[in-house]
Design a protein around this motif. Structure first.
Motif, PDB file in Angstrom:
ATOM      1  N   GLU A   1     -13.058  -1.837   0.100  1.00  0.00           N
ATOM      2  CA  GLU A   1     -13.998  -1.314   1.096  1.00  0.00           C
ATOM      3  C   GLU A   1     -14.833  -2.424   1.720  1.00  0.00           C
ATOM      4  N   GLU A   2     -14.961  -3.547   0.994  1.00  0.00           N
ATOM      5  CA  GLU A   2     -15.800  -4.642   1.465  1.00  0.00           C
ATOM      6  C   GLU A   2     -15.021  -5.734   2.192  1.00  0.00           C
ATOM      7  N   MET A   3     -13.717  -5.867   1.873  1.00  0.00           N
ATOM      8  CA  MET A   3     -12.895  -6.865   2.551  1.00  0.00           C
ATOM      9  C   MET A   3     -11.436  -6.409   2.535  1.00  0.00           C
ATOM     10  N   PRO A   4     -10.659  -6.725   3.571  1.00  0.00           N
ATOM     11  CA  PRO A   4      -9.241  -6.353   3.567  1.00  0.00           C
ATOM     12  C   PRO A   4      -8.490  -7.128   2.488  1.00  0.00           C
ATOM     13  N   ILE A   5      -7.675  -6.428   1.723  1.00  0.00           N
ATOM     14  CA  ILE A   5      -6.896  -7.067   0.668  1.00  0.00           C
ATOM     15  C   ILE A   5      -5.427  -6.671   0.803  1.00  0.00           C
ATOM     16  N   ARG A   6      -4.595  -7.381   0.050  1.00  0.00           N
ATOM     17  CA  ARG A   6      -3.168  -7.099   0.028  1.00  0.00           C
ATOM     18  C   ARG A   6      -2.686  -7.196  -1.418  1.00  0.00           C
ATOM     19  N   LEU A   7      -1.626  -6.471  -1.755  1.00  0.00           N
ATOM     20  CA  LEU A   7      -1.035  -6.487  -3.086  1.00  0.00           C
ATOM     21  C   LEU A   7       0.328  -7.151  -3.011  1.00  0.00           C
TER      22      LEU A   7
ATOM     23  N   PHE B   1       3.015   1.264  -5.480  1.00  0.00           N
ATOM     24  CA  PHE B   1       1.647   1.709  -5.227  1.00  0.00           C
ATOM     25  C   PHE B   1       1.697   2.783  -4.142  1.00  0.00           C
ATOM     26  N   PRO B   2       1.038   3.907  -4.324  1.00  0.00           N
ATOM     27  CA  PRO B   2       0.983   4.898  -3.252  1.00  0.00           C
ATOM     28  C   PRO B   2       0.377   4.291  -1.987  1.00  0.00           C
ATOM     29  N   VAL B   3       0.988   4.572  -0.849  1.00  0.00           N
ATOM     30  CA  VAL B   3       0.475   4.045   0.416  1.00  0.00           C
ATOM     31  C   VAL B   3      -0.966   4.517   0.614  1.00  0.00           C
ATOM     32  N   GLY B   4      -1.810   3.591   1.014  1.00  0.00           N
ATOM     33  CA  GLY B   4      -3.220   3.902   1.211  1.00  0.00           C
ATOM     34  C   GLY B   4      -4.101   3.496   0.055  1.00  0.00           C
ATOM     35  N   THR B   5      -3.493   3.152  -1.092  1.00  0.00           N
ATOM     36  CA  THR B   5      -4.297   2.709  -2.228  1.00  0.00           C
ATOM     37  C   THR B   5      -5.049   1.438  -1.866  1.00  0.00           C
ATOM     38  N   TYR B   6      -6.351   1.446  -2.053  1.00  0.00           N
ATOM     39  CA  TYR B   6      -7.230   0.315  -1.749  1.00  0.00           C
ATOM     40  C   TYR B   6      -7.182  -0.059  -0.255  1.00  0.00           C
TER      41      TYR B   6
ATOM     42  N   THR C   1       4.321  -1.060  -1.518  1.00  0.00           N
ATOM     43  CA  THR C   1       4.405  -2.264  -2.353  1.00  0.00           C
ATOM     44  C   THR C   1       4.971  -1.922  -3.718  1.00  0.00           C
ATOM     45  N   ALA C   2       6.081  -2.571  -4.080  1.00  0.00           N
ATOM     46  CA  ALA C   2       6.680  -2.372  -5.406  1.00  0.00           C
ATOM     47  C   ALA C   2       5.893  -3.145  -6.451  1.00  0.00           C
ATOM     48  N   THR C   3       5.848  -2.600  -7.652  1.00  0.00           N
ATOM     49  CA  THR C   3       5.158  -3.291  -8.734  1.00  0.00           C
ATOM     50  C   THR C   3       5.741  -2.870 -10.076  1.00  0.00           C
ATOM     51  N   MET C   4       5.115  -3.315 -11.124  1.00  0.00           N
ATOM     52  CA  MET C   4       5.548  -3.044 -12.495  1.00  0.00           C
ATOM     53  C   MET C   4       4.495  -2.188 -13.179  1.00  0.00           C
ATOM     54  N   THR C   5       4.933  -1.230 -13.983  1.00  0.00           N
ATOM     55  CA  THR C   5       3.992  -0.409 -14.741  1.00  0.00           C
ATOM     56  C   THR C   5       4.228  -0.588 -16.230  1.00  0.00           C
ATOM     57  N   VAL C   6       3.188  -0.273 -17.005  1.00  0.00           N
ATOM     58  CA  VAL C   6       3.272  -0.335 -18.460  1.00  0.00           C
ATOM     59  C   VAL C   6       2.462   0.840 -19.003  1.00  0.00           C
ATOM     60  N   PRO C   7       2.956   1.536 -20.043  1.00  0.00           N
ATOM     61  CA  PRO C   7       2.190   2.663 -20.583  1.00  0.00           C
ATOM     62  C   PRO C   7       0.927   2.200 -21.288  1.00  0.00           C
ATOM     63  N   ASN C   8      -0.026   3.099 -21.333  1.00  0.00           N
ATOM     64  CA  ASN C   8      -1.312   2.831 -21.967  1.00  0.00           C
ATOM     65  C   ASN C   8      -1.520   3.836 -23.092  1.00  0.00           C
TER      66      ASN C   8
END
Length: 329
Positions: A218-224, A248-253, A259-266
């Motif tokens: 919200e304070e600065m444009p970012i990219r993943l 990542f769902p489109v619109g996140t942050y 954007t493709a990424t990796m997930t890990v269970p918690n």
């Protein structure tokens, strides 16, 4: 690092010390009056969370509230460095429960990686899946993981699961650690350093959305930065296959590019010797109070009893098993 940033850290450290002293005083006053009949020993009246801008901390705070309301436990969330720190705290009795990434939990029960010996810890539930974030300014010339070489990049705080995953992703992408200037910052400090231009990017592993990164977007444009299928497969090859590919769902942050990424269970974890009845009560409260927690923590909506039992290679605690059996009746 700039003088301004050092001063912010000094003030923040002083504030945290004052807050910690106040918490200890309050706990000392309340221990005898507030604890219910199932309360553990005084040394375990904490939930090992994470940095205050992450999901672990907010989830832990809400969980502490419902455990107090439903069970009478005098318990609070503790700020920590993350998964490695949390596993050690739960394993040695400094915390009653805590959050930990599945890959780091696997290392803990096997006594490898950051853990010299196996830890006596078990799982209550698989809570949600975490997303690996590699955050850079939107106008950065860094477009791929390989571009991180020769830049200032935080790989997470010491004793964090973030640092474990970051080093694995970099190794699988042929980016040597000695090609990075890594200041080892937690999420809050990483956000501040990115805003001030003191670092070029940072790694984070957490649920969606992570509050601190929401505020940053919200304070600065970012990219993943993307983490592709090939990288995930290479990481998985040596680490029990716990990682998955996701988007990542489109619109996140505020990021509108898929954007493709990796997930890990918690996992939510507990010491093996924690009383069975207490763990059953905690597990029941975790599920029954999910709607209450989810009003403040979106990741709590992802808690699913059908998936919660899949915590391998970490065993489920007998108290949690009892809850899942009772719930099927």
């Amino acid at each position: 690092m700039s003088a301004a940033c050092r001063e912010r850290r000094r003030v923040r450290g002083r504030s945290r010390a004052v807050a910690a002293a106040a918490l200890l005083l309050a706990a000392a006053v309340g221990l005898g009056a507030c604890a219910g009949p199932s309360a553990p020993g005084d040394a375990r009246r904490q939930i090992a969370g994470g940095g205050t801008t992450g999901v672990y901390y907010s989830y832990g705070g809400e969980l502490a509230s419902v455990l107090h309301a439903q069970l009478g436990l005098d318990i609070s969330v503790a700020e920590t460095h993350g998964s490695v720190d949390n596993l050690n705290r739960v394993g040695d009795g400094r915390a009653l429960v805590g959050f930990a990434q599945g890959d780091t939990a696997a290392d803990a029960v096997a006594g490898r990686g950051e853990f010299a010996d196996p830890l006596p810890v078990e799982a209550i539930a698989r809570v949600y899946d975490e997303y690996v974030h590699i955050v850079v300014p939107a106008d950065s010339d860094i477009r791929d993981i390989s571009d991180l070489a020769d830049h200032r990049v935080s790989l997470g705080a010491p004793d964090s699961g973030v640092q474990v995953i970051a080093t694995r992703v970099l190794a699988s992408s042929d980016v040597p650690l000695d090609r990075l200037d890594n200041p080892e910052l937690g999420l809050g400090d990483s956000i501040e350093a990115l805003q001030s231009g003191e670092i070029d990017g940072f790694f984070w592993v957490g649920g969606l959305p992570t509050p601190g990164i929401v505020e940053l977007g919200e304070e600065m444009p970012i990219r993943l930065l993307p983490i592709g299928v090939d990288t995930v497969e290479r990481v998985n090859a040596g680490h029990a296959g716990v990682y998955r590919i996701a988007d990542f769902p489109v619109g996140t942050y505020g990021v509108e590019i898929p954007t493709a990424t990796m997930t890990v269970p918690n996992y939510l974890i507990v010491a093996r010797d924690t009383p069975k009845d207490l763990v059953t009560d905690i597990t029941r409260t975790l599920f029954e109070q999910r709607p209450t927690i989810a009003r403040q923590v979106a990741a709590a909506e992802l808690l699913d009893r059908r998936q919660a039992i899949f915590t391998g290679p970490m065993d489920l605690h007998d108290g949690a098993v009892q809850y899942y059996r009772d719930a099927r009746r």
